[in-house]
Design an enzyme around this catalytic site. Structure first.
Site, PDB file in Angstrom:
ATOM      1  N   GLY A   1       0.834  -1.195   0.000  1.00  0.00           N
ATOM      2  CA  GLY A   1       0.000   0.000   0.000  1.00  0.00           C
ATOM      3  C   GLY A   1       0.866   1.240   0.000  1.00  0.00           C
ATOM      4  O   GLY A   1       2.051   1.196  -0.360  1.00  0.00           O
TER       5      GLY A   1
ATOM      6  N   HIS B   1     -16.236   5.025  11.233  1.00  0.00           N
ATOM      7  CA  HIS B   1     -16.420   6.130  10.286  1.00  0.00           C
ATOM      8  C   HIS B   1     -17.897   6.492  10.200  1.00  0.00           C
ATOM      9  O   HIS B   1     -18.746   5.614  10.044  1.00  0.00           O
ATOM     10  CB  HIS B   1     -15.897   5.713   8.911  1.00  0.00           C
ATOM     11  CG  HIS B   1     -15.666   6.852   7.981  1.00  0.00           C
ATOM     12  ND1 HIS B   1     -16.696   7.623   7.482  1.00  0.00           N
ATOM     13  CD2 HIS B   1     -14.530   7.368   7.454  1.00  0.00           C
ATOM     14  CE1 HIS B   1     -16.199   8.551   6.686  1.00  0.00           C
ATOM     15  NE2 HIS B   1     -14.881   8.414   6.651  1.00  0.00           N
TER      16      HIS B   1
ATOM     17  N   SER C   1     -17.100   8.992   1.397  1.00  0.00           N
ATOM     18  CA  SER C   1     -16.043   9.867   1.888  1.00  0.00           C
ATOM     19  C   SER C   1     -16.538  10.945   2.853  1.00  0.00           C
ATOM     20  O   SER C   1     -17.606  11.544   2.661  1.00  0.00           O
ATOM     21  CB  SER C   1     -15.354  10.555   0.712  1.00  0.00           C
ATOM     22  OG  SER C   1     -14.499  11.585   1.161  1.00  0.00           O
TER      23      SER C   1
ATOM     24  N   ARG D   1     -14.582  12.261  13.563  1.00  0.00           N
ATOM     25  CA  ARG D   1     -15.335  11.057  13.217  1.00  0.00           C
ATOM     26  C   ARG D   1     -15.951  10.370  14.431  1.00  0.00           C
ATOM     27  O   ARG D   1     -17.077   9.873  14.368  1.00  0.00           O
ATOM     28  CB  ARG D   1     -14.418  10.080  12.475  1.00  0.00           C
ATOM     29  CG  ARG D   1     -14.024  10.576  11.104  1.00  0.00           C
ATOM     30  CD  ARG D   1     -13.015   9.677  10.436  1.00  0.00           C
ATOM     31  NE  ARG D   1     -12.788  10.107   9.059  1.00  0.00           N
ATOM     32  CZ  ARG D   1     -11.922   9.535   8.231  1.00  0.00           C
ATOM     33  NH1 ARG D   1     -11.206   8.502   8.653  1.00  0.00           N
ATOM     34  NH2 ARG D   1     -11.772   9.976   7.001  1.00  0.00           N
TER      35      ARG D   1
ATOM     36  N   HIS E   1     -13.821   1.340  10.181  1.00  0.00           N
ATOM     37  CA  HIS E   1     -13.090   1.845   9.021  1.00  0.00           C
ATOM     38  C   HIS E   1     -11.577   1.762   9.185  1.00  0.00           C
ATOM     39  O   HIS E   1     -10.864   1.478   8.219  1.00  0.00           O
ATOM     40  CB  HIS E   1     -13.502   3.301   8.776  1.00  0.00           C
ATOM     41  CG  HIS E   1     -12.753   3.983   7.680  1.00  0.00           C
ATOM     42  ND1 HIS E   1     -12.791   3.541   6.371  1.00  0.00           N
ATOM     43  CD2 HIS E   1     -11.944   5.074   7.676  1.00  0.00           C
ATOM     44  CE1 HIS E   1     -12.042   4.327   5.614  1.00  0.00           C
ATOM     45  NE2 HIS E   1     -11.513   5.261   6.383  1.00  0.00           N
TER      46      HIS E   1
ATOM     47  N   GLU F   1      -0.679   2.105   8.891  1.00  0.00           N
ATOM     48  CA  GLU F   1      -1.738   1.711   9.807  1.00  0.00           C
ATOM     49  C   GLU F   1      -1.338   0.521  10.673  1.00  0.00           C
ATOM     50  O   GLU F   1      -1.945   0.284  11.716  1.00  0.00           O
ATOM     51  CB  GLU F   1      -3.007   1.375   9.021  1.00  0.00           C
ATOM     52  CG  GLU F   1      -4.248   1.192   9.880  1.00  0.00           C
ATOM     53  CD  GLU F   1      -5.502   0.889   9.093  1.00  0.00           C
ATOM     54  OE1 GLU F   1      -6.554   0.627   9.717  1.00  0.00           O
ATOM     55  OE2 GLU F   1      -5.447   0.902   7.840  1.00  0.00           O
TER      56      GLU F   1
ATOM     57  N   ARG G   1      -8.367   9.014  14.679  1.00  0.00           N
ATOM     58  CA  ARG G   1      -7.666   9.614  13.544  1.00  0.00           C
ATOM     59  C   ARG G   1      -8.558  10.648  12.862  1.00  0.00           C
ATOM     60  O   ARG G   1      -9.731  10.391  12.602  1.00  0.00           O
ATOM     61  CB  ARG G   1      -7.268   8.535  12.532  1.00  0.00           C
ATOM     62  CG  ARG G   1      -6.586   9.123  11.291  1.00  0.00           C
ATOM     63  CD  ARG G   1      -6.112   8.059  10.348  1.00  0.00           C
ATOM     64  NE  ARG G   1      -7.181   7.295   9.721  1.00  0.00           N
ATOM     65  CZ  ARG G   1      -7.937   7.731   8.717  1.00  0.00           C
ATOM     66  NH1 ARG G   1      -7.785   8.975   8.243  1.00  0.00           N
ATOM     67  NH2 ARG G   1      -8.866   6.950   8.188  1.00  0.00           N
TER      68      ARG G   1
END
Length: 681
Positions: free
Chosen positions: A81, A305, A323, A370, A445, A469, A479
């Site tokens: 990633g 999320h 998003s 969040r 999430h 992560e 986060r």
């Protein structure tokens, strides 16, 4: 205090603040009958002095490896990633020999590709008061004061370099009419610092890292192993010296040796079964390292999320992210009256709508962090004001409404900013978000917890580094949006290449043969585990165990936790794990493509991780960020921290197959930010 890397010289850690918390129990005493408390843990690599100078100080103090010696050193990187791909490309460019591993069929399919909204950087292009220090402050505050100051400031400091790097690679960030890079806002901040490429930012950034990686593959400095899954880390004389991996196509178990190992394997949100993570995302790489001695930090810190497409039915196996950027222009609301929840939302008049985030948090409105947005969505649904179809006994959904934005901006302007996201929503739900308000609900999430690392990103196992992560280092208990991509690329492009050299400068290390006792033992343990899973031949599918574990975790270790619920969850998980090893049915054979076997190994690790997450949540009797304890809240239902008792990182040491884990505390000392209860009102 435990000095994990005693062969390095570092300034003394600052003294921990005095607390009124009770004395730690004796080392052999089991707390709740579940865990022990061990010696405190200290990050010996973190520099002292002015915070703006610490990263440059560490880069200067870190030993160098000359170009000729780099060619003699090999580094294994697990994961491709943003963190892993960027690290492999950068270390390959520097001249090291790199072996890069991913379980996907291409590095381009790493889960970073699914990130939508953007990447933060302190460029202050909008001239709205942003700065490196403000990004640092927002991140520490957003994480509810449970992250390290030094690490977070470094992240903010290198953020601007990331944008320059990506623009040079050709990443097509959105631009204003005049050609300048555009920015938008994300939750928990009052400035616009998020760079984006419509709703495909992760994809575009990953393509940039991928092309840099493939350049090094072509140059011969990086060797790529796609469709390979790491199943064990090789520890020799206390140092990480390689991995045992399985070729997912042929089933062959392979041994790969190196001078250092980097884990960039992502988070563990799939322990909840339903999450926004890719179906293959797992904890196996980091959990295998944990079992070999790498401490696991803050495992209970899970991010829920707030803007995901709600669960549609009992047979669903995946959730879809919408998003956070949609909260820039979309307004979140539910009906004021439960009787209106079944009505067409377009028929509910304005005066009967509750824009609850704007009402409760007028300063930040729909752009609160969040964790706060997620908890408030749960609260209004628990009151019976959720919308959408019932799943079980509840309606789990709130409206995200673009009606005002469409009046203000036109459909074309909205489509230019969010078109692919709105199109995705319409394809999944069959509802047109340009005409009917979207329905959203929180979902798992991201995970702020991960393997404990020092300032150099080195775990408690020398030679084992952890990035992105997969580590715990930057986000505390929550986060902020658009910070995951920032951390992944910061670690991969700028941090790890400058810190791993301090360790590699001690090499080249003694040549290691596959016949070495520790290597043979690691490989034998993998073979034995594979054969054990195949030999059980029980009655239940792997997915049925995973789904049951996910239900337990969501119910008792999800958005709200309590002592009673967590103790129940631990008992349920232990029973489920015992049944798994007696009654799971894994189809197929070991020496071929076998996705049932892949899943079984991952779920076996999730069953162990889930218990540790609940133990960590149980021991932390406070609410902070993504960890909300029902016993610790203010009169108006907000999270209530207890800094006098819990201002530390909880680093857990593996206690053995049948033993209790040991808790090591790393005190968090704040010199540049004042700790106070968060308020976004």
């Amino acid at each position: 205090m435990t000095d994990l890397h005693s062969d390095t010289i570092a300034p003394e850690a600052p003294e921990a603040p005095a607390t009124d918390s009770p004395e730690a129990p004796a080392p052999d005493t089991l707390v709740h009958g579940l865990y022990r408390e061990g010696e405190p843990i200290v990050d010996t690599k973190a520099p002292r002095g002015p915070i703006a100078e610490r990263w440059n100080t560490r880069k200067f103090e870190a030993a160098l490896v000359n170009p000729a010696n780099r060619r003699k050193l090999t580094v294994i990187i697990v994961g491709t990633g943003l963190a892993g791909g960027a690290a492999a490309a950068t270390l390959g460019e520097a001249g090291y020999n790199v072996k890069s591993f991913c379980y996907q069929d291409s590095p381009r399919r790493a889960h970073s590709i699914a990130a939508q909204g953007g990447i933060n950087a302190a460029k202050n292009y909008k001239e709205d008061g942003d700065s490196t220090f403000r990004l640092f402050y927002d991140t520490v505050k957003g994480g509810d004061y449970r992250s390290r100051e030094s690490n977070v400031y470094r992240l903010a400091e290198v953020s601007a370099n990331i944008i320059d790097q990506c623009v040079a690679q050709g990443v097509p960030f959105a631009r204003e009419y005049g050609g300048l890079l555009d920015n938008r806002s994300f939750g928990g901040v009052q400035v616009s610092r998020t760079f984006y490429a419509r709703g495909q930012t992760g994809q575009q950034l990953l393509i940039g890292a991928y092309q840099a990686l493939e350049r090094q593959v072509a140059a011969g400095t990086v060797e790529m192993f796609a469709r390979h899954e790491m199943l064990e880390v090789v520890i020799v004389d206390g140092k990480a010296r390689g991995i045992i991996a399985r070729d997912l196509v042929t089933g062959e178990i392979e041994t790969h040796l190196a001078d250092a190992v980097v884990l960039a394997s992502g988070g563990y949100g799939n322990v909840f079964f339903l999450s926004t993570n890719a179906m293959g995302s797992n904890v196996t790489a980091t959990w295998r390292a944990h079992r070999k001695g790498a401490h696991f930090a803050n495992p209970c810190y899970t991010q829920i999320h707030p803007t995901c497409i709600p669960v549609a039915g009992e047979h669903q196996s995946k959730l879809t992210l919408m998003s956070e950027s949609l909260r820039n222009d979309g307004r979140i609301w539910v009906p004021k009256n439960a009787a209106d929840c079944e009505k067409d939302p377009r028929q509910i008049p304005e005066e009967d709508r509750d824009y609850y985030l704007e009402r409760i948090y007028p300063s930040f409105g729909n752009l609160v962090p969040r964790d706060i947005a997620s908890r408030q969505a749960k609260n209004v649904c628990d009151e019976g004001r959720g919308v959408g179809p019932k799943v079980g006994d509840f309606r789990r959904g709130v409206y995200l409404d673009f009606t005002d934005a469409l009046k203000r901006m036109s459909a074309e302007a909205v489509a230019e900013k969010y078109g692919n996201l709105l199109d995705m929503y319409q394809r999944i739900t069959g509802e047109n978000p340009y005409e009917v308000p979207m329905r959203i609900y929180p979902a798992v999430h991201y995970t702020m917890g991960g393997l404990w690392v020092d300032y150099d990103l080195q775990s408690t196992i020398p030679g084992l580094f952890v990035t992105g992560e997969a580590n715990f280092s930057d986000h505390g208990a929550n986060r902020l949006g658009a910070s995951a991509l920032m951390q992944g690329l910061a670690d991969g492009y700028f941090v790890l290449p400058n810190t791993i050299r301090d360790y590699l400068a001690k090499g080249p290390f003694p040549k290691l043969e596959e016949s070495h006792e520790a290597v043979v033992e690691a490989r034998a343990s993998v073979d034995a585990r594979v054969q054990k899973l195949l030999s059980i031949n029980g009655d239940r599918s792997v997915d049925s165990f995973h789904k049951e574990l996910g239900n337990i975790m969501w119910e008792y270790c999800g958005m709200e936790r309590s002592e009673e619920g967590l103790l129940k969850a631990i008992d349920l998980i232990r029973g489920l794990r015992d049944e798994f090893w007696r009654n799971v049915k894994v189809l197929g054979a070991a020496d071929t493509l076998n996705q049932s076997l892949e899943k079984a190994g991952r779920v076996a690790d999730f069953l162990e991780l889930g218990e540790l997450m609940c133990i960590d949540a149980l021991h932390r009797r406070e609410s902070c960020g993504g960890h909300f304890r029902a016993e610790s809240q203010t009169e108006d239902g907000e999270a209530l921290r207890h800094d006098d008792e819990y201002a530390y990182v909880a680093a857990w040491e593996w206690g053995g197959q049948d033993g209790a884990p040991t808790l090591h505390k790393e005190d968090l000392v704040y010199e540049f930010v004042e700790m106070k209860q968060r308020s976004y009102k």
